[in-house]
Design a protein around this motif. Sequence first.
Motif, short mmCIF file in Angstrom:
data_model
loop_
_atom_site.label_atom_id
_atom_site.label_comp_id
_atom_site.label_asym_id
_atom_site.label_seq_id
_atom_site.Cartn_x
_atom_site.Cartn_y
_atom_site.Cartn_z
N GLN A 170 60.17 42.55 -2.89
CA GLN A 170 59.52 41.57 -2.04
C GLN A 170 58.11 41.25 -2.55
O GLN A 170 57.40 42.13 -3.07
N LEU A 171 57.72 39.99 -2.35
CA LEU A 171 56.37 39.53 -2.69
C LEU A 171 55.89 38.65 -1.54
O LEU A 171 56.53 37.64 -1.21
N TYR A 172 54.80 39.05 -0.89
CA TYR A 172 54.23 38.31 0.23
C TYR A 172 52.81 37.87 -0.12
O TYR A 172 52.08 38.58 -0.83
N ALA A 173 52.42 36.72 0.40
CA ALA A 173 51.05 36.25 0.22
C ALA A 173 50.67 35.37 1.40
O ALA A 173 51.50 34.64 1.94
N GLU A 174 49.41 35.45 1.78
CA GLU A 174 48.88 34.57 2.84
C GLU A 174 47.45 34.22 2.51
O GLU A 174 46.67 35.06 2.04
N GLN A 175 47.08 32.97 2.75
CA GLN A 175 45.73 32.50 2.48
C GLN A 175 45.24 31.68 3.66
O GLN A 175 45.90 30.72 4.08
N LYS A 176 44.10 32.08 4.20
CA LYS A 176 43.44 31.25 5.21
C LYS A 176 42.68 30.15 4.49
O LYS A 176 41.99 30.40 3.50
N LEU A 177 42.79 28.96 5.01
CA LEU A 177 42.21 27.80 4.35
C LEU A 177 41.10 27.20 5.20
O LEU A 177 41.36 26.68 6.29
N PRO A 178 39.85 27.25 4.73
CA PRO A 178 38.74 26.64 5.47
C PRO A 178 38.70 25.14 5.26
O PRO A 178 37.80 24.59 4.65
N MET A 179 39.73 24.47 5.75
CA MET A 179 39.81 23.03 5.57
C MET A 179 40.33 22.39 6.84
O MET A 179 40.95 23.04 7.67
N ILE A 180 40.05 21.13 6.99
CA ILE A 180 40.46 20.42 8.18
C ILE A 180 41.98 20.28 8.20
O ILE A 180 42.60 19.87 7.23
N GLY A 181 42.59 20.63 9.33
CA GLY A 181 44.01 20.40 9.52
C GLY A 181 44.90 21.60 9.29
O GLY A 181 45.93 21.73 9.92
N VAL A 182 44.55 22.50 8.37
CA VAL A 182 45.39 23.65 8.06
C VAL A 182 44.57 24.92 8.15
O VAL A 182 43.49 25.01 7.56
N ASP A 183 45.08 25.89 8.89
CA ASP A 183 44.39 27.17 9.02
C ASP A 183 44.84 28.19 7.99
O ASP A 183 44.04 28.95 7.48
#
Length: 783
Positions: A347-360
Amino acid sequence: MSPVFCVNKLKEPDYNSVSSVNFRLRRATTVFSVTTALGIASFSVNAKDTTVNIDPAISSSSYSDSSDVRDPSVTLDTIFVTSNPLLPQTNEMATATSVVTGDALTTQVSSTLGDALANEVGVSADSFGQGASRPIIRGQSAPRVQVMQNGLNVQDASQISPDHQVAVPVLGAKQVEVIKGTSALMYGGGAIGGVVNIVNDSIPQEKGQKSINGKVALTGQQATDGYLGYVGLNGSIGENWLWSGYYQKTDKGNIQAPHLDTDEITNSWYTQDNGSIGLSHVTDMGYIGASYQRLSSEYGLPFHVHNSCSPDSTSTNQLSCESGHDHDHDHEHGAAPYVDMTSNIYQLYAEQKLPMIGVDRINTKISYTDYRHDEIDEGAVGTTFENKAISAKTQATHSTYKTGNLGFMKGVVGLDYTNSRFSAIGLEGYLPQTDRTQVGLYFIERLTPDYFGAKIQNSDKFAGQPLSTSDEHAGHNHGETAVTTNTPLDTSSILRKQGKSPWYIEFGGRQDFQNLTDNDNDIEKTHAGTSVSLEGGKYLTPNTQLSARISHSERLPSPQELFSNGAHLATNTWERGNGQLEKESTDGVELTLRYDDGDRFDSSVSVFYNDSANYIYAKTQDVVTEGESAGFRLVDYVQSDAKHYGGEIQSRYYLNNNISIGGFADIALITLDDSSLTRKYAPRLVSPRIGGDITSQFGQFDLVLSGYHRFEQDNIADFETNTPSYNMVDAKLVYHSSSAHDYTAFFQVENILNELAYNHASYLAEQVPMPERSLNAGITYNF
């Protein structure tokens, strides 16, 4: 003003034996409890500090001295339902949901998924001896119940047949979620029964761990002379690197059953070894991690006939058996058959919080499964089943935003992909080599009148920003269950001060595409399906919530339903698929009413009704009644219209802070509109059940006496026989340490009445009963 809480001694009751128990966080006459329509969420309790932490993501209430305080304060871990992409807490979901935590799983002896969940309200198991047991939700099982691990489909052979084990370990899981509702659209329109998601820490995702943590658990079961052992470790390397690993061992002998001519069920033994290692890099903005998991098991196949029958060449709906051999009782057979299974998962998991308008945030998960099991008969490999599959899912969470005067909206959009190659080669190669590609697109949105109800944990762009005047109280006093004020408040104000939204609406849609190729016969099939769901909940009073869900789901045919053709001796069947099957279409409605007076009594009632067109089921055409092949069936996959309906009810009354009485009942029926049937019920239906418990908590001890009555199943399909009713009574004593050494010990007596009980939902309903009276014990140590 923030309230002062008094906490009575509350630890985790047994959720394997008890159908409905609440944790009561009391101050004077107020109660904080988490109740769901199908089950009660459990909490991990750690009596080590002086904080009552209701929701770390939002707020906490400091503990202070009070004349009412008799016991140390506790920390309650917030339970998030990860099967729902919006990560609500269990008390934010009005439709049927049940969460069983890992702590509850360590105080029971079930080692397979179906058995571990069988005592949840509305849930049972289609057990096949000890080695294989799939969950049944409201009368529906695979392939209408999707089994996930950390949100990705488990790729094994359990969808094909009940004698194939669900290749995911239960002991050591962080929690197991049983969920229905709009969020099931994440996993396909075929999840009509529901979704079971096993959540574990194979890939660590949360910072703040010590350099090393661990858990050691050992349980024993008399009725199988068996044991389960577990060792899990996790920790950190520096500030950002996290690691985890575990090893589990299970060894159980033959099932010992009461009141039979023999003391045990021959060839019903089970062994399993599994382990995992994982590593991740975690920052404040996200994480990336990988893991490897290996599961190996061997288990006997009880009541395995030696078949000499096949479809008659002149009468296609009848079986023809070889003359002579079928009645040769002097025929010698070798070693009894068993399954040898191995599953390797990367398994390979990844998550990124995005400091941009519209997407968290954007979340991606990828897994590769190399699954194989051999069915060994008379000492030689008879059939080999293999499944090599890649699964991937990516989804984006959009920022919470205000939709004019309607309220606040949050939601996700996602894409999932699966490619698998399945084969069954050998004497029981009833399935051709099949390539399957599935693609699904989905979205889910949730609307609430205030920001608090629409937030996604603490990741939204509104966090830290001034709210409008009407929402300035959102997020404060979370967990408060009474309002300390002299000013009369309306229902909405009271609920908001309790951290609840007066109402919510959740809606979603999904489009599925499927391509199936029978490589052996050069046949290709393509299907597409559309599913939509709308649900909503509203508090009629601060104590009463009414919710409803309507849905339209389209399930696409599975490979075995289309292409199977041959003998499968483990289930004693000759299975014939139907290449002309169409997609299955279901329109459903569900209503749930919940009441909690905040002090002494709480209750929930759920009813559901599903109307299906082209319902696919395994229709028995003929059964051998004598000779060595007696019990062997000819089964065709066919379609007809169907009605699926039923409900659950559960209630609990608290005599005082230490003793409570609970009760529950559940029923599910499936009727078929097939003129060729004499009896109109679907095969292997679970019979109705009614039960309850008495739970007491004194000092460091929990004592639970629980039981249920399973009614006679006389709503049967053609070629089935009635299954008798039975009573099942259990008792359990649990001790929680009060010292710095964190351990829990339990002693349990199962089937106190030593009843001979059969599970009508099992393919072996007439041959393999449930275990006899059993003394079980175990201990878990955390460090």
